[in-house]
Enzyme design. Structure first.
Site, PDB file in Angstrom:
ATOM      1  N   PHE A  15      77.043 -15.651 -58.472  1.00 20.79           N
ATOM      2  CA  PHE A  15      76.916 -14.201 -58.529  1.00 20.79           C
ATOM      3  C   PHE A  15      78.275 -13.645 -58.985  1.00 20.79           C
ATOM      4  O   PHE A  15      78.907 -12.830 -58.315  1.00 20.79           O
ATOM      5  CB  PHE A  15      76.478 -13.617 -57.188  1.00 20.79           C
ATOM      6  CG  PHE A  15      75.616 -12.403 -57.389  1.00 20.79           C
ATOM      7  CD1 PHE A  15      74.351 -12.525 -57.946  1.00 20.79           C
ATOM      8  CD2 PHE A  15      76.071 -11.132 -57.076  1.00 20.79           C
ATOM      9  CE1 PHE A  15      73.562 -11.408 -58.181  1.00 20.79           C
ATOM     10  CE2 PHE A  15      75.283 -10.004 -57.308  1.00 20.79           C
ATOM     11  CZ  PHE A  15      74.025 -10.151 -57.857  1.00 20.79           C
ATOM     12  N   LEU A  16      78.674 -14.103 -60.162  1.00 25.63           N
ATOM     13  CA  LEU A  16      80.045 -13.900 -60.643  1.00 25.63           C
ATOM     14  C   LEU A  16      80.379 -12.431 -60.852  1.00 25.63           C
ATOM     15  O   LEU A  16      79.539 -11.653 -61.281  1.00 25.63           O
ATOM     16  CB  LEU A  16      80.234 -14.663 -61.959  1.00 25.63           C
ATOM     17  CG  LEU A  16      79.965 -16.162 -61.897  1.00 25.63           C
ATOM     18  CD1 LEU A  16      80.189 -16.797 -63.269  1.00 25.63           C
ATOM     19  CD2 LEU A  16      80.821 -16.849 -60.847  1.00 25.63           C
ATOM     20  N   HIS A  17      81.623 -12.091 -60.539  1.00 29.67           N
ATOM     21  CA  HIS A  17      82.130 -10.745 -60.814  1.00 29.67           C
ATOM     22  C   HIS A  17      83.505 -10.875 -61.441  1.00 29.67           C
ATOM     23  O   HIS A  17      83.989 -12.005 -61.687  1.00 29.67           O
ATOM     24  CB  HIS A  17      82.142  -9.878 -59.549  1.00 29.67           C
ATOM     25  CG  HIS A  17      82.845 -10.512 -58.391  1.00 29.67           C
ATOM     26  ND1 HIS A  17      84.192 -10.736 -58.380  1.00 29.67           N
ATOM     27  CD2 HIS A  17      82.378 -11.009 -57.226  1.00 29.67           C
ATOM     28  CE1 HIS A  17      84.545 -11.315 -57.251  1.00 29.67           C
ATOM     29  NE2 HIS A  17      83.452 -11.503 -56.526  1.00 29.67           N
ATOM     30  N   GLY A  32      86.416 -10.653 -60.393  1.00 27.80           N
ATOM     31  CA  GLY A  32      87.385 -11.469 -59.661  1.00 27.80           C
ATOM     32  C   GLY A  32      87.309 -12.924 -60.135  1.00 27.80           C
ATOM     33  O   GLY A  32      88.329 -13.548 -60.450  1.00 27.80           O
ATOM     34  N   HIS A  33      86.073 -13.460 -60.211  1.00 26.17           N
ATOM     35  CA  HIS A  33      85.910 -14.852 -60.666  1.00 26.17           C
ATOM     36  C   HIS A  33      86.388 -15.019 -62.105  1.00 26.17           C
ATOM     37  O   HIS A  33      87.016 -16.010 -62.458  1.00 26.17           O
ATOM     38  CB  HIS A  33      84.429 -15.250 -60.617  1.00 26.17           C
ATOM     39  CG  HIS A  33      83.814 -15.206 -59.261  1.00 26.17           C
ATOM     40  ND1 HIS A  33      82.823 -14.317 -58.911  1.00 26.17           N
ATOM     41  CD2 HIS A  33      84.049 -15.951 -58.158  1.00 26.17           C
ATOM     42  CE1 HIS A  33      82.472 -14.510 -57.657  1.00 26.17           C
ATOM     43  NE2 HIS A  33      83.195 -15.490 -57.174  1.00 26.17           N
ATOM     44  N   ARG A  76      80.465  -5.696 -52.891  1.00 22.27           N
ATOM     45  CA  ARG A  76      80.003  -4.826 -51.798  1.00 22.27           C
ATOM     46  C   ARG A  76      80.306  -3.347 -52.065  1.00 22.27           C
ATOM     47  O   ARG A  76      79.722  -2.488 -51.424  1.00 22.27           O
ATOM     48  CB  ARG A  76      80.683  -5.213 -50.494  1.00 22.27           C
ATOM     49  CG  ARG A  76      80.287  -6.575 -50.013  1.00 22.27           C
ATOM     50  CD  ARG A  76      80.734  -6.786 -48.586  1.00 22.27           C
ATOM     51  NE  ARG A  76      80.249  -8.067 -48.113  1.00 22.27           N
ATOM     52  CZ  ARG A  76      80.955  -9.190 -48.180  1.00 22.27           C
ATOM     53  NH1 ARG A  76      82.163  -9.173 -48.661  1.00 22.27           N
ATOM     54  NH2 ARG A  76      80.445 -10.313 -47.743  1.00 22.27           N
ATOM     55  N   GLY A  91      91.385 -16.623 -55.371  1.00 25.12           N
ATOM     56  CA  GLY A  91      91.772 -15.219 -55.320  1.00 25.12           C
ATOM     57  C   GLY A  91      92.429 -14.872 -53.993  1.00 25.12           C
ATOM     58  O   GLY A  91      91.970 -15.299 -52.925  1.00 25.12           O
TER      59      GLY A  91
END
Ligand code: PAF
Length: 281
Positions: free
Chosen positions: A32-34, A36-37, A187, A147
């Protein structure tokens, strides 16, 4: 980008990469990459020749009240994002592959664990170090990228590497932020309009503390009190914790010196947000 599900197949790829003298950068994720990744991948591409990302929702790091089944998953979208970001090999094992037998040898985290989020998540970090060790053994990375949003996880993994002489360098990647300073998180979309306006005050409170320390305040309880007052007067959230520890040891720090972690968790109606800052004396 190659997608690999099988351990033996990845091991033979890794052997060839090593044989050709190239370095491996590893970005472990639960999918569920965002952004940050993707920042971790960007950093891995800068520092290493071949980038391996894993996507594995690790059942062992979920507590009985944390819903493993509800954890968001979208492999098609992840595959596209990983490919665009320049991942060379995407490792997507099944639960059976990673835990095909009950473990005969267990890893138990003894230090850096009973503070911050770890205090309420019994066994969580045992699950994290177990899967990370398995993944490190398969991927054999030269560098692994984590991270700093989850500073406790970084501290725990650094001690795992140190304790067991794992031949990998852990790279701490700074938290990715929105323009207003709010730490990026999936979130954040669950915040109400008002909460989204208030949420950047978490980081502002941490920065204020940093300034105060730079101006000479060394008493960590005074700093914590100051951040508490700031958060309470600028947000409608409920403070879960504001804590300060020596970093990465995560030991108590009444007088601030060396490297310190100031971390905060605040519950809003739709989301519990965490953030932190590393303060160097
Ligand atoms: O940070 C995460 O996403 C997970 O804890 C990790 C490191 C991939 C282990 O499952």
């Amino acid at each position: 980008m190659n997608i690999i599900h099988d351990v033996t197949e990845l091991q033979s790829i890794v052997k060839n990469i090593k044989h050709s003298g190239k370095s491996i950068g590893f970005v472990p994720t639960m999918g569920f990459l965002h952004e940050g990744h993707l920042t971790l991948v960007k950093e891995a591409k800068k520092q290493t020749d071949v980038v391996v990302m894993s996507i594995f929702v690790n059942p062992m790091q979920f507590g009985p009240n944390e819903d493993f089944d509800q954890y968001p998953r979208d492999l098609d979208r992840d595959r596209e994002l990983a490919e665009k970001a320049g991942v060379d090999f995407l490792f997507v094992p099944s639960v059976d592959t990673m835990y095909n037998n009950s473990l005969s040898t267990v890893l138990k985290v003894e230090k850096r664990v009973n503070v911050l989020c770890g205090r309420k998540r019994e066994g969580h970090f045992d699950g994290v170090v177990t899967i990370v060790t398995k993944l490190f053994n398969i991927v054999q990375p030269d560098k692994a990228f984590f991270g700093m949003k989850d500073a406790q996880q970084v501290a725990v993994i650094e001690s795992l590497v140190e304790d067991y002489f794992l031949p990998v360098e852990i790279i701490r990647v700074p938290t990715v932020r929105e323009e207003d300073g709010l730490a990026k998180s999936s979130r954040n979309v669950n915040l109400t309009e008002l909460e989204r306006i208030e949420a950047p005050h978490l980081y502002k409170g941490l920065r204020l503390a940093q300034e105060e320390i730079a101006n000479g305040e060394k008493d960590s309880s005074k700093i914590i009190e100051m951040v508490k007052t700031y958060i309470e007067s600028n947000t409608s959230g409920t403070i879960d914790y504001i804590e300060m520890y020596a970093y990465p040891e995560l030991t108590n720090l009444s007088v601030i010196h060396g490297e310190a972690l100031l971390a905060i968790a605040v519950k809003f109606s739709g989301a519990r947000l965490i953030d932190n800052i590393i303060i160097k004396e």
